[in-house]
Design an enzyme around this catalytic site. Sequence first.
Site, PDB file in Angstrom:
ATOM      1  N   THR A  47       0.837  -1.203   0.000  1.00 45.08           N
ATOM      2  CA  THR A  47       0.000   0.000   0.000  1.00 45.08           C
ATOM      3  C   THR A  47       0.873   1.256   0.000  1.00 45.08           C
ATOM      4  O   THR A  47       0.602   2.217  -0.730  1.00 45.08           O
ATOM      5  CB  THR A  47      -0.934  -0.011   1.224  1.00 45.08           C
ATOM      6  N   GLN A  82      -0.213  -8.646  -6.190  1.00 48.13           N
ATOM      7  CA  GLN A  82      -0.781  -9.987  -6.317  1.00 48.13           C
ATOM      8  C   GLN A  82      -0.056 -10.780  -7.399  1.00 48.13           C
ATOM      9  O   GLN A  82       0.150 -11.984  -7.264  1.00 48.13           O
ATOM     10  CB  GLN A  82      -2.278  -9.877  -6.645  1.00 48.13           C
ATOM     11  N   CYS A 102     -19.501  -7.614   3.879  1.00 44.47           N
ATOM     12  CA  CYS A 102     -20.729  -7.043   4.426  1.00 44.47           C
ATOM     13  C   CYS A 102     -20.321  -5.949   5.400  1.00 44.47           C
ATOM     14  O   CYS A 102     -19.646  -6.198   6.380  1.00 44.47           O
ATOM     15  CB  CYS A 102     -21.538  -8.104   5.157  1.00 44.47           C
TER      16      CYS A 102
END
Lengths: 376, 466
Positions: free
Chosen positions: A70, A174, A316
């Site tokens: 990041t 990734q 969620c």
Amino acid sequence: MIYLDHAATAPPDPRVLEAMLPHLGERFGNPSEPHAAGRMARADLEAAREEIARLVGCETAEVVLTGGGTEADNLAVLGRAQGIPGRLVISALEHPAVRGTAEALAVRGWRVEIAPVLTNGCLDLNALDASVRSGDALVCVLGASNLTGVLQPIAEVAVLCAERGVPLHVDHVQTASGAPIDLSSLPGVVTAAIAAHKLGGPRGVGALVGRGIRSLAPISFGGGQEAGLRPGTENVAGAVALAAALSIRQGPDAVAERATRAALRDQLEERLGLPVAGGVAERLPGHTLLLTGLRGDTVVRLLDERGIAVAAGSACASGETAPDATLTAMGIAAAQARSAVRVTLGPTTTQSDIDAFVTAWSELEPALRAAAEAAA
Amino acid sequence: MIDLSRAGTVARPDGEGRAGGGRCDDRVRFTLGLDGEVLRQVRFGADACAATTAAAAWLAARAEGGTLLDAARLGLADVLAGARIEPAAAECALTAVDALHAALGDAVARGARVAPSAGRSLIAMSGGVDSAMVLTEAVAEGREPVGLTLRLWIDPEAPSPDRACCAPSAVRSARDLCHASGVPHLSLDLRADFRRTVVDSFVAGYAAGETPNPCTTCNGAFRFDALDAAATRLGASEWRTGHYAQIVERGGTLLVARGVDPTKDQSYMLGLVDPDLLQRVRFPLGRRLKADVQQRAAELELAAARAPESQEVCFLGGGALAPFLARQGVGMEPGPIVDEDGVELGRHRGARAYTPGQRRGLGVSRGTEALHVLKVDQPRNTLVVGPAGRLGRREVPLRDLRRILPIDTVDACFRLRAPAVPGALVPDRAGAWLVRLERDAFAVAPGQVAVLYSDDAVVAAGVVAG
């Protein structure tokens, strides 16, 4: 535990730990000091840097060690977005490390264009071609989607950017876990981000690499380490670990390991018979995003109860399951996107892990489908 | 572990309930198979997140094999602890609790019966402070209470749908209150019946230019019957509500009488209640003052003590009459506002939304005099207005009169807590009845319920005919 969430973080590779440990112990010096301990640490650090440069295909001076992927992405974007606000183009697939940084720039007046994605999970090159123009500050395209694993046409993107003289940043965090990275083959001003923990290394270390390093402006300030782009006493142990992890994942033995991993993944997909997001595209070898038709997070929980760790494709948050932006961009309907379960294999994954997954799935699937049908 | 062994559907269920479909689109359904009052089989369906699915599975396992009232004691706190759900996911678990309770209520509505118990009291719970106090006192008394909330109305388009007396939030707070005392709670979904018996006739009344009184109609024609039937099915020997009214005996007949607190007396709203029900009903707050109840509720730290007081027609949901009627398909056409001589003073936006006596919202004046609606002339879509003094009436014809005791000398009341006017009930020439009043009654409108008292007890009631 059967760990099939290697894309979230890979289990530590014992070889990486072994390489790193001395640098957390007796080889503890500060590379900036001229005494023996400092010189030893400097030599270790530069050896690691050299190894990293060799493995990704850039010059030693084109490796900036960071505190993770990041941070590398932030440096690549913010270090380029200097002066009067201009224009950035980022793909619709970007990881939050890039997307969030671009959004922060948008607040400061930068224009952020989102390049669309095709339904197969690949960047729409024609749309990117139409979008990128000379004078743009930066184009960001990730090397492989952290969600679907679909590999992106980075070579074509690099040519397109070089033709227009626009710098390119590739989030390879990734990608590095399962596909070769060779920056030397890419034309133009290119940077790429990598991180150790996706490769069997520790968290908290990554790098920004590539010839684009040379023209970046610093975004943090201090003692001038890492060519002034990442000041602060260097994490020698982390650098050594990153080099060790990369040499495993990008070295000569990786080719056969990737093939084994891809074969296990293909076998898993065939045995499950579920639709796969981006399944028709070229993907990272151990990566699959299953569209289960059930609630992804419920499947994850039930598998967890059976000792199997996988990831839900959509999180969620506060009572609302928001479909992932990548899947929405791929034209996958919200209900289908909500059902996504990401299964990612690693070098340590075995046939018996796949068998256990298939067994667990065959046990829980009928009951969960019965539950879903009974709710209708 | 989420136990999926009870996922599925009971064939030919004795009760079925659903919840969910909101923001996160979780859906839960329960089906119940009863053997007497025992839940022989409980099956759940869940198309939902992990927390909701876990809650549904746990509730199914926990409820199966127990009695209907045992299951009615299961609430959010039990599920969070039992299924080990994080408090952050309480809303998810609530969907499962709502679905189970909907199924239990449906089982009662379909005729499930619980063995009678002499100590059992059914408590009609609205979620407000009054019924909360009734419940608390029944618990303290050592009764075996069962809370019951009727779900009567949801109008998602209303400005504040949660202000309706039986909104989902009110049902939940009534349930929580019961569960906090270990008391079973059930809710009955009577929305279809309520619409048919109360709302449709309210809307039709306004469409015809009348001023119906839905609360009195609801209690008299609908709500009390439903509560009485539920009390019987749940094996309760009596049932209680939080109304500020009393029950008195006159010559062997039980009558509804005024509550002791004159500012809160609700006997008017009970004017059409069938006197036969009164043998089984108790109004424990009839001899209490509202202020005392509120103070006591605050002392007991009842959550309902802080709930806003509902004073309006429940189904208006915090909105005005005209938009409600418009949502129900009652057309509004502008028309003239005239004085008693027919002189046009202004325009209205639809005569149906006005009520005799109304002063606000007219926007017309004649000199310095305040003007009130005297008459809603529905066929001509015209409002007739005049000074307050012209609102008074001495004779009010009635229809649908029910006389409980043959007493002719009465005090007539035409709206909730309006001052009663003494008069006499007399037959008119056509064989119908009218009330002949000793003083003017103001703002009496067709469609309103006339409740006739003798000595503060309701002895007759009817509807104002003209």
